[in-house]
Write a protein that holds these residues in place. Sequence first.
Motif, short mmCIF file in Angstrom:
data_model
loop_
_atom_site.label_atom_id
_atom_site.label_comp_id
_atom_site.label_asym_id
_atom_site.label_seq_id
_atom_site.Cartn_x
_atom_site.Cartn_y
_atom_site.Cartn_z
N ASN A 3 -1.37 8.13 3.55
CA ASN A 3 0.05 7.85 3.38
C ASN A 3 0.22 6.93 2.17
O ASN A 3 -0.01 5.72 2.25
CB ASN A 3 0.61 7.18 4.64
CG ASN A 3 2.05 6.76 4.46
OD1 ASN A 3 2.76 7.27 3.59
ND2 ASN A 3 2.49 5.81 5.28
N TYR A 4 0.57 7.51 1.03
CA TYR A 4 0.63 6.74 -0.21
C TYR A 4 1.87 5.87 -0.32
O TYR A 4 2.08 5.21 -1.34
CB TYR A 4 0.51 7.69 -1.41
CG TYR A 4 -0.84 8.36 -1.45
CD1 TYR A 4 -2.00 7.61 -1.59
CD2 TYR A 4 -0.94 9.74 -1.33
CE1 TYR A 4 -3.24 8.22 -1.62
CE2 TYR A 4 -2.18 10.36 -1.36
CZ TYR A 4 -3.33 9.60 -1.50
OH TYR A 4 -4.56 10.21 -1.53
N ASP A 5 2.69 5.85 0.73
CA ASP A 5 3.78 4.89 0.75
C ASP A 5 3.24 3.47 0.99
O ASP A 5 3.91 2.48 0.70
CB ASP A 5 4.79 5.25 1.84
CG ASP A 5 5.54 6.53 1.51
OD1 ASP A 5 5.65 6.85 0.31
OD2 ASP A 5 5.99 7.21 2.44
N ALA A 6 2.03 3.43 1.57
CA ALA A 6 1.37 2.14 1.78
C ALA A 6 0.39 1.90 0.63
O ALA A 6 -0.12 2.85 0.03
CB ALA A 6 0.62 2.14 3.11
N ASP A 58 -2.75 1.68 -1.52
CA ASP A 58 -4.04 2.35 -1.33
C ASP A 58 -5.16 1.37 -1.66
O ASP A 58 -5.74 1.40 -2.75
CB ASP A 58 -4.10 3.59 -2.22
CG ASP A 58 -5.20 4.54 -1.79
OD1 ASP A 58 -5.57 4.50 -0.60
OD2 ASP A 58 -5.68 5.33 -2.63
N LYS A 107 0.44 18.11 2.63
CA LYS A 107 0.31 16.82 1.95
C LYS A 107 -1.16 16.52 1.64
O LYS A 107 -1.66 15.43 1.90
CB LYS A 107 0.93 15.71 2.80
CG LYS A 107 2.43 15.87 3.00
CD LYS A 107 3.01 14.72 3.79
CE LYS A 107 4.52 14.86 3.93
NZ LYS A 107 5.12 13.75 4.70
#
Length: 1011
Positions: free
Chosen positions: A708-711, A713, A744
């Motif tokens: 989840n690249y909203d968080a 990395d 995704k």
Amino acid sequence: MKKFTFALLFIAFCSFSLFPQGKKRALSVSSESRTRQISRTSETATMPQTLGITVEKYVVSYDVNSDGTAEKTWEMQQRFDSDLVIDRFKKYERSFNGDLQQAEVLDAYIVRADGTKSAIPSDAIQIKPTTQAEAAPSFSSYKQIEIAYADLRKGDSIYYKIRLTTLKPHFEKQFDFIEVFPLGFGWDSIEVNLSAPTDFPLYIQAVDLGDAKITTENGRTRRQWRKAKLKAFEIEPGMYDFYNSSPRIAATSFKNFEEMGAAYWSEAKKKAVVTPEVQKIADEITQDLTTPEQKAYAIYEWVNKNIRYLSVVLGKGGWIPHSTTEILANRYGDCKDYSTIIHALLKAKGIESYPVLIRSELGNWFPEVAATDYFNHAILYIPSLNLFADATAPNTRLGLITQQIVGKKAVLAGERTGVIETPKDNPANNQLLSEVEIVFAADGSLKAVSKNVYDGRNEIIYRPLFADSALQKNSENFVRTLLAYFGVDGFGKLVKTGNPFKVGEPFTVELEVELPNFTTFAANGAIRMPVAVNILNALQLEQFVKPAKRNTNLILGATRFRETFKLTFPEGVKIERLPAAVNFSNKVGSYRSEFTFEAGGVRVMRELVIGKDVISTADYPQIRALIGKSVEGSRAEIQYSAAPALARRTNATRRNYSVQTRSKLSAVSGKTGENLLTDAQAAQLEAALLDAPDDAESRKRLLRFYTNYDAPDTTARRARRLAHRLWILQNRPETDDFDIYGYKTPFYAADEAEYQTLRREWLRQVKKLKTNARVRLNAVEFIRDKEPEIAQRLLVEGRRLDKENYEFPLLLCDLIYSETGDLDENSRDFRARKSAFLLEAFEAGEAALALLKKERSLERDTKRVGLLESLAKIAFELEKFDRAKALATELILDFGQDASSADYTEAAHVGNIILGRVAIRERSAAKAKQYLLIAIRAPLRREKSYFSKIDMELARELLEIGEKDTVAEYLALCEKLLNYSELFAGKIQAIKTWREQINQGITPSFDFRKL
């Protein structure tokens, strides 16, 4: 998945073959569409009590001429008493053969609930080609009447009056019709009028319509039947049909069925010729075979595999088959073509056979008079073997027929004529056999391993279902969904399935299922047998016999359903008493069950045999008693006693239902609809994996969390992501990124350490599992975008190791063809390099196409449509124009038939663009113009169509030769195609600009990238 599961369950428990088997099989004779609509409603047990429709007025008049031509005028006013049916009936559609008939809508409107009339806009009434004829007009003469009734509400009625004129009968000087008034509707008023010359022979059967009023005047005889106030009956579970219980009328000029069969054969025998090619193929198929039975089976299997189903109708082609020469050249045909080519091949080997005309829909009513309109399917009868051949359903063997035609009367239509009946009431033709080993754990959980055999009609459903690679790759999700349908909390996977294309043996499926905390081992207790651990639940049959009596026949299908279980219990559990044996039988079937002690556990045998395909109302009490015994047996309990310590352990396990187990039950829900883990939940799963490292589903869910690249990395997240992905790669190498992430899938740079580590491991796994095609293909998908040369090498090696696997050349074609877009157009050797790439891609693609067409399946068709699009374009670029035309035609014919299909838009567009571009090279501008407009008109038949690309090349080429009006029309139609979404605003503006440029004499770029 839900659609598959429901079909599976419904068929498995009821032995039905009610669901459509691929494409529609028919003689292409149009029947009244309203009858078809009603008959289809009997295919499900989950219906409202009545359909909620009342026909307030139905008047039909046939005016027959002495040469068999006729004029049919019918009007219908139909009221909707339920909101449930409005969507289904708000659009009236009726197809007809435009070469043989003319249609005209005389009137149409809506009668509102308050009695007022609402006019129908003129553009809501259309007579146009069918979607197949739109995409391929030179291959279909069918048209359709379409009336769209907008803004319908409960209590409204629709009205239409239509005239259909038959200009040429299918059989010279012959006339017939069938009208059925299914009592799924209420009918306020029915009127049937039949007028014909007095000396014109007519044979009539009218059921529940009373006596006809007959008058004669001016050399014509007029008959009239009237009926009023027919009440709709309630829909019953497993209803067989509406025909036996509904008023109906059949009329024909054929004296008897022998005369009708002879009329068919007089035309069909001209097509069923044993040509030298037929003889050659027959000899090759039967080489080294000695008996007529062996030869017949081999011929049937060859036709079933090598001739794909496709209905192409021009003129009288709805009833007259294509010639053997055409069938072999095209490698396609419909039901009558299958019968024709099998007949000819059998004849070449001295085996007698006869075409058979039959009705493939449910219902065992057979008219007393020889009305051709009753029949919509053709099969073949081989008298020396007493077997029927129906090759339309893929992956079937000689003698295997679908439930729709089991026990049906039919007409022999060959050298021998007359009435014949297909076999019925034989449970051996439809068997579901299971052997299940169940091991109970000390905490009350169980693990079941089942081996299931499907023999007979069930194979028609199970073979294509389990052949689907998407189901195989997501079998955990499938099994969980299946268990949940029965209210069972558990998980599992498919272990092994039989070869879906090897039809000489029954089909097998092996399954593993785990049910956590299935029971509690109390000091003294009882256990029922678990349901659905073998994909079946006989308790579902109970829904069909809940009412105390029935008014209509019930179809369950003659079936033998046998389950054998071996149960092993944990130490500390003692079996005290087993249920008594049951041995019950009556005139519709039998049920027996036996519970016996066996070393280390208990053996259970249950067998239900339903001996009749159709249960009449008179036999309903018998089937109710039989299923009652079966349900009672399925609920039988094994009495046991357990050590107190075991009971305490079971309760403790239930209180501390582990995160690991819960993750299995939740993670297999897949990528869609899954709530992303919180940091705390991820930490819990990581901790649980220390005790259960083999929990692959938890690892998949954690991978989705770490991707989840909203968080941010972070290094730690990357390390955990890599660790889990490596574990799955090393322990489950047949799992690819799509299985884990869905759409995704993470992006890696070629020089990224994470990518390099995974790449090395993929290559190591391929080397280790050299012959495992799935692992090799997964590696290719992971590597191809970054290092196409390595991917290509893996595919070439895969082709060498597995010559029959279509996936290697298919992916190789796609990989090489995609690389042509990366070539430098300004380089000196651009043309030579591109040509070399295209030739290599073309060779691989042609090899893949040949392999794909060796078997028939939905999955192979899905792969074939994309390949045909690419191959047709490649062949054109290589100036292989004849081959490009053939590939484009196959694309359109096979996938440009049904506008509801997802493939229709691309197939119709790409195929016709290629045909148009070839036509220009053949100096036929007129044909090229037609193809250009077809390429956009056909996609417009869908309410919303999406192209991966609207092709402007043919438009560009036509403009270059001065056809600006046609190009302008094409662009205007393109605007209509795109006007449903704001996303296309830029493209629409480009199209408008191009149209203005054409009017100004400026040549547009036709390039959407230059907006």
